[in-house]
Write a protein that holds these residues in place. Structure first.
Motif, PDB file in Angstrom:
ATOM      1  N   LEU A 124      -7.249   1.630   8.524  1.00  0.00           N
ATOM      2  CA  LEU A 124      -5.836   1.627   8.154  1.00  0.00           C
ATOM      3  C   LEU A 124      -5.097   0.617   9.022  1.00  0.00           C
ATOM      4  O   LEU A 124      -5.047   0.762  10.241  1.00  0.00           O
ATOM      5  CB  LEU A 124      -5.280   3.037   8.408  1.00  0.00           C
ATOM      6  N   LEU A 125      -4.540  -0.415   8.400  1.00  0.00           N
ATOM      7  CA  LEU A 125      -3.692  -1.348   9.136  1.00  0.00           C
ATOM      8  C   LEU A 125      -2.304  -0.718   9.221  1.00  0.00           C
ATOM      9  O   LEU A 125      -1.830  -0.164   8.224  1.00  0.00           O
ATOM     10  CB  LEU A 125      -3.595  -2.677   8.388  1.00  0.00           C
ATOM     11  N   VAL A 182      -7.109  -0.942   4.389  1.00  0.00           N
ATOM     12  CA  VAL A 182      -5.903  -0.689   3.588  1.00  0.00           C
ATOM     13  C   VAL A 182      -4.742  -1.478   4.199  1.00  0.00           C
ATOM     14  O   VAL A 182      -4.301  -1.216   5.319  1.00  0.00           O
ATOM     15  CB  VAL A 182      -5.563   0.813   3.515  1.00  0.00           C
ATOM     16  N   ASP A 183      -4.266  -2.465   3.417  1.00  0.00           N
ATOM     17  CA  ASP A 183      -3.242  -3.389   3.902  1.00  0.00           C
ATOM     18  C   ASP A 183      -1.871  -2.994   3.344  1.00  0.00           C
ATOM     19  O   ASP A 183      -1.504  -3.354   2.227  1.00  0.00           O
ATOM     20  CB  ASP A 183      -3.624  -4.816   3.452  1.00  0.00           C
ATOM     21  N   ILE A 194      -5.770   0.183  12.962  1.00  0.00           N
ATOM     22  CA  ILE A 194      -5.469  -1.033  13.720  1.00  0.00           C
ATOM     23  C   ILE A 194      -3.946  -1.198  13.680  1.00  0.00           C
ATOM     24  O   ILE A 194      -3.364  -1.384  12.607  1.00  0.00           O
ATOM     25  CB  ILE A 194      -6.180  -2.269  13.123  1.00  0.00           C
ATOM     26  N   VAL A 195      -3.331  -1.040  14.853  1.00  0.00           N
ATOM     27  CA  VAL A 195      -1.869  -1.030  14.937  1.00  0.00           C
ATOM     28  C   VAL A 195      -1.392  -2.399  15.403  1.00  0.00           C
ATOM     29  O   VAL A 195      -1.763  -2.863  16.480  1.00  0.00           O
ATOM     30  CB  VAL A 195      -1.407   0.062  15.937  1.00  0.00           C
ATOM     31  N   TYR A 203      -6.810   1.063  17.563  1.00  0.00           N
ATOM     32  CA  TYR A 203      -6.753  -0.205  18.298  1.00  0.00           C
ATOM     33  C   TYR A 203      -5.336  -0.764  18.171  1.00  0.00           C
ATOM     34  O   TYR A 203      -4.866  -0.989  17.061  1.00  0.00           O
ATOM     35  CB  TYR A 203      -7.750  -1.209  17.712  1.00  0.00           C
ATOM     36  N   THR A 204      -4.686  -0.958  19.310  1.00  0.00           N
ATOM     37  CA  THR A 204      -3.331  -1.526  19.277  1.00  0.00           C
ATOM     38  C   THR A 204      -3.421  -2.995  19.663  1.00  0.00           C
ATOM     39  O   THR A 204      -3.927  -3.343  20.730  1.00  0.00           O
ATOM     40  CB  THR A 204      -2.408  -0.764  20.239  1.00  0.00           C
ATOM     41  N   ILE A 205      -2.910  -3.842  18.757  1.00  0.00           N
ATOM     42  CA  ILE A 205      -3.105  -5.278  18.906  1.00  0.00           C
ATOM     43  C   ILE A 205      -1.766  -5.970  19.113  1.00  0.00           C
ATOM     44  O   ILE A 205      -0.831  -5.762  18.344  1.00  0.00           O
ATOM     45  CB  ILE A 205      -3.774  -5.809  17.620  1.00  0.00           C
ATOM     46  N   LYS A 206      -1.685  -6.785  20.168  1.00  0.00           N
ATOM     47  CA  LYS A 206      -0.446  -7.530  20.397  1.00  0.00           C
ATOM     48  C   LYS A 206      -0.609  -9.001  19.988  1.00  0.00           C
ATOM     49  O   LYS A 206       0.364  -9.693  19.742  1.00  0.00           O
ATOM     50  CB  LYS A 206      -0.013  -7.413  21.855  1.00  0.00           C
TER      51      LYS A 206
END
Ligand code: ATP
Length: 191
Positions: free
Chosen positions: A12-13, A99-100, A126-127, A174-177
């Motif tokens: 899940l995005l 899922v976008d 994926i955040v 997963y938190t992505i900056k």
């Protein structure tokens, strides 16, 4: 950052418009890390059910904006219903699906958590945690801008929601900056 992708199930995005969800997935497809058919996008399904690619929300009088919002919500309802059927089928067949969509509201995320549980497949998230100023700059530069008001609203919702995501029941979050140094490690079997 290394992201471990499950063999099957749901990725899940989560993130506001302009946080780069579609761009990341497109890059993964180009690098052959994932298949185009593994991506289910709300934007694509809105076009499939309505032929409408883009609604320009900027600078509309309130009554016009309200009417557009009504149309958009009807289109979205049909689009998500179709998407969920496809995702459900893919879970039953032990396929992996990205899922976008923004997934900013807890009910939207809960639907996929339930769907994964029902099919006994993992779900990870994926955040995309990008600063509001950057989201607004990207909006000005994109072909189909979402408009400042909408971006600010989405960012406020995201800021409020992001602390809850870790406790919602994903196998991993997963938190992505930034997306430059991401490495994907895909499990090659169900165990
Ligand atoms: P939406 O939810 O509205 O579909 P999104 O999160 O999928 O948005 P993208 O469609 O990937 O976002 O990107 C929106 C805009 O931001 C595009 O113009 C894209 O080129 C730009 N963008 C995306 N990621 C980055 C990045 N890492 N650096 C700079 N610009 C980016």
């Amino acid at each position: 950052m290394q992201i471990v992708l499950p063999y099957a199930g749901i990725v899940l995005l989560i993130g506001p418009s302009n946080s780069g969800k579609s761009t990341l997935l497109k890059r993964m497809i180009e690098k052959r890390e994932i298949l185009p058919s593994e991506v289910i996008s709300s934007d694509d399904f809105r076009v499939l059910v309505s032929d409408i690619e883009f609604i320009d929300w900027r600078d509309r009088p309130k009554d016009e904006a309200d009417s557009l919002l009504g149309d958009y919500q009807s289109i979205s309802k049909e689009a998500f219903s179709m998407m969920d059927s496809v995702i459900d089928a893919r879970c039953r067949l032990n396929k992996l699906t990205f899922v976008d969509a923004t997934h900013l509201h807890p009910d939207d995320r809960k639907r996929y958590l339930s769907l994964a549980r029902k099919n006994n497949v993992p779900i990870i998230s994926i955040v995309m945690d990008i600063h509001e100023d950057e989201l607004l700059i990207r909006d000005e530069q994109r072909d189909n801008p979402r408009g400042k008001r909408r971006i600010r609203q989405q960012y406020q919702t995201f800021k409020k929601e992001k602390r809850f995501i870790k406790k919602e029941g994903y196998m991993s979050v997963y938190t992505i900056k930034e997306t430059d140094n991401l490495e994907f490690n895909r499990r090659s079997n169900p165990i």
